[in-house]
Motif scaffolding. Sequence first.
Motif: not given
Lengths: 113, 111
Positions: A59, A44, A49, A36, A34
């Motif tokens: 995302e 966060l 991913y 972030y 992942y």
Amino acid sequence: SQTIHQWPATLVQPVGSPLSLECTVEGTSNPNLYWYRQAAGRGLQLLFYSVGIGQISSEVPQNLSASRPQDRQFILSSKKLLLSDSGFYLCACSPSGYNEKLFFGSGTQLSVL
Amino acid sequence: SQELEQSPQSLIVQEGKNLTINCTSSKTLYGLYWYKQKYGEGLIFLMMLQKGGEEKSHEKITAKLDEKKQQSSLHITASQPSHAGIYLCGARRNRDDKIIFGKGTRLHILP
């Protein structure tokens, strides 16, 4: 147990320059990986991913991309950085299987000027 | 997408006092995770809760998940300077979901 190597620790880049952040994992095979980003006031945020080599899910639409050329290597890139790309970038992994906690790298503080 | 609300956003506590941080979701959660972050560093895993009503403790930190699996609390007893940092809750909505995080609670401990 797994160890996550993330570098560099800090990075200052001009607007419009390219970016490459690398993350490598030790101690586990076929992990979920992942990226972030942590920005002031926004918490966060999950960016990308990956559940396997060459498999990337995004995302949020953005100026960044991710790649996974090897099982335990995850790369975050940009062709042209924007001011809004500034933030603290964290790489994380979980052992294969979703019901697992995440292990985090030490992060990269990116400042785009 | 599911959101996690953490409260308070920041907390200043005298050393030795107890404190509680809350994490709330509008939807039932599959798993709830608590992490601690020192400023400018990665996240350190504290505890994971999965069952409604579950409670776990580690040293002076206790985390609970309510029966409906929508709310969790993190309680620190007799706080110490080493407890200072950012506490984040993360959660999965279902088994195959990614972990999303709340915005965190900044905890300051006054000597």
